[in-house]
Design a protein around this motif. Structure first.
Motif, PDB file in Angstrom:
ATOM      1  N   MET A  65       0.991  -1.113  -0.056  1.00  0.00           N
ATOM      2  CA  MET A  65      -0.022  -0.097  -0.105  1.00  0.00           C
ATOM      3  C   MET A  65       0.881   1.298   0.062  1.00  0.00           C
ATOM      4  N   LEU A  66       1.956   1.193   0.613  1.00  0.00           N
ATOM      5  CA  LEU A  66       2.931   2.151   0.807  1.00  0.00           C
ATOM      6  C   LEU A  66       3.657   2.629  -0.423  1.00  0.00           C
ATOM      7  N   PHE A  67       3.669   1.525  -1.428  1.00  0.00           N
ATOM      8  CA  PHE A  67       4.554   1.897  -2.598  1.00  0.00           C
ATOM      9  C   PHE A  67       3.799   1.726  -3.895  1.00  0.00           C
ATOM     10  N   ASP A  68       2.253   2.081  -3.523  1.00  0.00           N
ATOM     11  CA  ASP A  68       1.183   1.901  -4.647  1.00  0.00           C
ATOM     12  C   ASP A  68       1.623   2.974  -5.865  1.00  0.00           C
ATOM     13  N   GLY A  69       2.221   3.919  -5.373  1.00  0.00           N
ATOM     14  CA  GLY A  69       2.542   5.063  -6.746  1.00  0.00           C
ATOM     15  C   GLY A  69       3.802   4.668  -7.599  1.00  0.00           C
ATOM     16  N   SER A  70       4.583   3.845  -7.158  1.00  0.00           N
ATOM     17  CA  SER A  70       5.972   3.520  -7.459  1.00  0.00           C
ATOM     18  C   SER A  70       5.954   3.137  -9.015  1.00  0.00           C
ATOM     19  N   PRO A  71       4.940   2.189  -9.511  1.00  0.00           N
ATOM     20  CA  PRO A  71       4.973   1.905 -11.073  1.00  0.00           C
ATOM     21  C   PRO A  71       4.602   3.371 -11.787  1.00  0.00           C
ATOM     22  N   ARG A  72       3.627   4.004 -11.317  1.00  0.00           N
ATOM     23  CA  ARG A  72       3.345   5.404 -11.990  1.00  0.00           C
ATOM     24  C   ARG A  72       4.318   6.100 -12.081  1.00  0.00           C
ATOM     25  N   SER A 111       3.056  13.111   2.286  1.00  0.00           N
ATOM     26  CA  SER A 111       4.403  12.436   1.989  1.00  0.00           C
ATOM     27  C   SER A 111       5.034  12.238   3.587  1.00  0.00           C
ATOM     28  N   ARG A 112       5.005  13.533   4.298  1.00  0.00           N
ATOM     29  CA  ARG A 112       5.750  13.432   5.544  1.00  0.00           C
ATOM     30  C   ARG A 112       5.047  12.180   6.427  1.00  0.00           C
ATOM     31  N   GLY A 113       3.829  11.949   6.460  1.00  0.00           N
ATOM     32  CA  GLY A 113       2.993  11.009   7.155  1.00  0.00           C
ATOM     33  C   GLY A 113       3.635   9.699   6.641  1.00  0.00           C
ATOM     34  N   ARG A 114       3.672   9.321   5.426  1.00  0.00           N
ATOM     35  CA  ARG A 114       4.243   8.004   4.706  1.00  0.00           C
ATOM     36  C   ARG A 114       5.723   7.894   5.147  1.00  0.00           C
ATOM     37  N   GLN A 115       6.317   9.036   5.031  1.00  0.00           N
ATOM     38  CA  GLN A 115       7.776   8.824   5.275  1.00  0.00           C
ATOM     39  C   GLN A 115       8.147   8.635   6.809  1.00  0.00           C
ATOM     40  N   ALA A 116       7.281   9.045   7.908  1.00  0.00           N
ATOM     41  CA  ALA A 116       7.583   8.693   9.395  1.00  0.00           C
ATOM     42  C   ALA A 116       7.021   7.284   9.371  1.00  0.00           C
ATOM     43  N   ILE A 117       6.239   6.741   8.311  1.00  0.00           N
ATOM     44  CA  ILE A 117       5.764   5.274   8.605  1.00  0.00           C
ATOM     45  C   ILE A 117       7.082   4.387   8.056  1.00  0.00           C
ATOM     46  N   ILE A 118       7.586   4.761   7.025  1.00  0.00           N
ATOM     47  CA  ILE A 118       8.821   3.938   6.403  1.00  0.00           C
ATOM     48  C   ILE A 118       9.858   4.165   7.485  1.00  0.00           C
ATOM     49  N   ASP A 119      10.157   5.257   7.950  1.00  0.00           N
ATOM     50  CA  ASP A 119      11.377   5.294   8.800  1.00  0.00           C
ATOM     51  C   ASP A 119      11.277   4.523  10.136  1.00  0.00           C
ATOM     52  N   SER A 120      10.012   4.155  10.477  1.00  0.00           N
ATOM     53  CA  SER A 120       9.811   3.299  11.636  1.00  0.00           C
ATOM     54  C   SER A 120      10.043   1.824  11.495  1.00  0.00           C
ATOM     55  N   ASP A 121      10.314   1.296  10.172  1.00  0.00           N
ATOM     56  CA  ASP A 121      10.104  -0.196  10.120  1.00  0.00           C
ATOM     57  C   ASP A 121      11.377  -0.569   8.701  1.00  0.00           C
ATOM     58  N   ALA A 122      12.202  -1.306   9.401  1.00  0.00           N
ATOM     59  CA  ALA A 122      13.414  -1.749   8.582  1.00  0.00           C
ATOM     60  C   ALA A 122      13.238  -2.407   7.257  1.00  0.00           C
ATOM     61  N   VAL A 163      20.011  12.707  -6.392  1.00  0.00           N
ATOM     62  CA  VAL A 163      19.384  13.968  -6.375  1.00  0.00           C
ATOM     63  C   VAL A 163      17.934  13.900  -6.094  1.00  0.00           C
ATOM     64  N   PHE A 164      17.292  12.865  -6.604  1.00  0.00           N
ATOM     65  CA  PHE A 164      15.769  12.792  -6.187  1.00  0.00           C
ATOM     66  C   PHE A 164      15.563  12.474  -4.694  1.00  0.00           C
ATOM     67  N   HIS A 165      16.366  11.621  -4.222  1.00  0.00           N
ATOM     68  CA  HIS A 165      16.604  11.150  -2.871  1.00  0.00           C
ATOM     69  C   HIS A 165      16.867  12.280  -1.849  1.00  0.00           C
ATOM     70  N   VAL A 166      17.751  13.007  -2.138  1.00  0.00           N
ATOM     71  CA  VAL A 166      18.346  14.247  -1.488  1.00  0.00           C
ATOM     72  C   VAL A 166      17.132  15.245  -1.130  1.00  0.00           C
ATOM     73  N   ALA A 167      16.707  15.505  -2.478  1.00  0.00           N
ATOM     74  CA  ALA A 167      15.608  16.515  -2.671  1.00  0.00           C
ATOM     75  C   ALA A 167      14.266  16.114  -1.681  1.00  0.00           C
ATOM     76  N   PHE A 168      14.113  14.904  -1.908  1.00  0.00           N
ATOM     77  CA  PHE A 168      12.711  14.406  -1.255  1.00  0.00           C
ATOM     78  C   PHE A 168      13.024  14.615   0.205  1.00  0.00           C
ATOM     79  N   GLY A 169      14.262  14.047   0.695  1.00  0.00           N
ATOM     80  CA  GLY A 169      14.483  14.195   2.238  1.00  0.00           C
ATOM     81  C   GLY A 169      14.515  15.461   2.741  1.00  0.00           C
TER      82      GLY A 169
END
Lengths: 196, 196
Positions: A65-72, A111-122, A163-169
């Motif tokens: 569910m958290l990676f639903d947008g990846s293919p698009r 995006s902040r909410g989603r990232q907080a969830i991802i950061d909480s789980d290895a 670049v994508f990763h750093v800017a997103f962070g």
């Protein structure tokens, strides 16, 4: 798939116009309230007022569910690289890809909410790294299609993901008020300046 | 730890001079022969002529055996970035880091064997991506210590890992006969050229 089954699916969609969206909303709430690991598919379905069966018609598992947008996102990026003018440099083609996916990053609270969830789980962090690694590979593939040779295509694919990763962070960092596109262009300019 | 225990450990080391190396050798053989998932710590110990207890004195688990060199590689990289001349540019400092870790990549047969094992198992690929992601973060930290600001430090850390990763992939690719350092410098030059 038989015609009867297809009709049934259409009916389901008609009577539950946004099951998918309701499931995603319920999942974000529960992951935030109880933690990702502690939340089950059944609980997500219940919160959304839907059955577990409906959950599994839409998603393979709660993680996906958290990676639903990846293919698009991947498709948007690759299409923009492929669709850049024939005389665009590889760097310009990748910039077009990064610009295209900026359209994804407008709802900062989500995006902040989603990232907080991802950061909480290895395991979610691992999944995210896998998605980024694949995105880097498909960008390199799109660059090769444009005639960029190796190792340049792969190196640029990796740098683009960096670049994508750093800017997103930076975008989701507490207190940030700048837009993703602006941060991304700043990082791109830094990449250029620092390797010059 | 009591003196008696320390003495016991010393004796163990004296009587089994290279248990660690023997365990690593046995693990590589078994992972290749039977597959990573199918191999147990007990089987690795047996093949090495050692006890399972000795295995766990050296390694937390079989997975960690494949990433045994990561902390040393990370330290080498960071020390080289930190130790670059004060007037070195950020790019030159990162190049010094990449040069330093080239010393790691000389035994091509070993690296090819290890990579084949990692490519065979999704959890190992994830672990490798995590290690790469951490390495990128510590490189960015070492650059900030040199006064490089964000987002330049993180972007360069990511780009450096990209170069590292691409060159490593070329090095272990079937048929390659070029050295890691040469491939890495080629990728670095490509990064410079393509972002210019």
């Amino acid at each position: 798939m038989s015609a009867a089954v297809i009709k049934y699916d259409h009916d389901m969609v008609r009577w539950q116009p946004d099951s998918r969206g309701r499931l995603e909303q319920a999942a974000m709430e529960l992951f935030t309230e109880r933690g990702f690991e502690q939340t089950t598919a059944a609980q997500i379905a219940e919160r959304a007022g839907l059955t577990e069966r409906t959950f599994f018609r839409h998603f393979a598992d709660k993680r996906e569910m958290l990676f639903d947008g990846s293919p698009r996102l991947q498709q948007l990026f690759v299409d923009a690289v492929a669709g850049a003018p024939a005389d665009a440099s590889p760097f310009e083609a990748v910039t077009a890809g990064l610009d295209a996916v900026s359209a994804f990053f407008v709802d900062l609270d989500h995006s902040r909410g989603r990232q907080a969830i991802i950061d909480s789980d290895a395991s979610l962090q691992e999944r995210e790294l896998i998605k980024m690694s694949r995105l880097s590979s498909v960008i390199a593939g799109a660059l090769r299609e444009r005639g960029v040779t190796e190792p340049a295509a792969s190196v640029l694919g990796q740098a683009a993901i960096g670049v994508f990763h750093v800017a997103f962070g930076q975008w989701v960092a507490p207190g940030n008020t700048r837009g993703y596109a602006e941060l991304m262009h700043e990082s791109l300019a830094e990449l250029r300046a620092i390797t010059a």
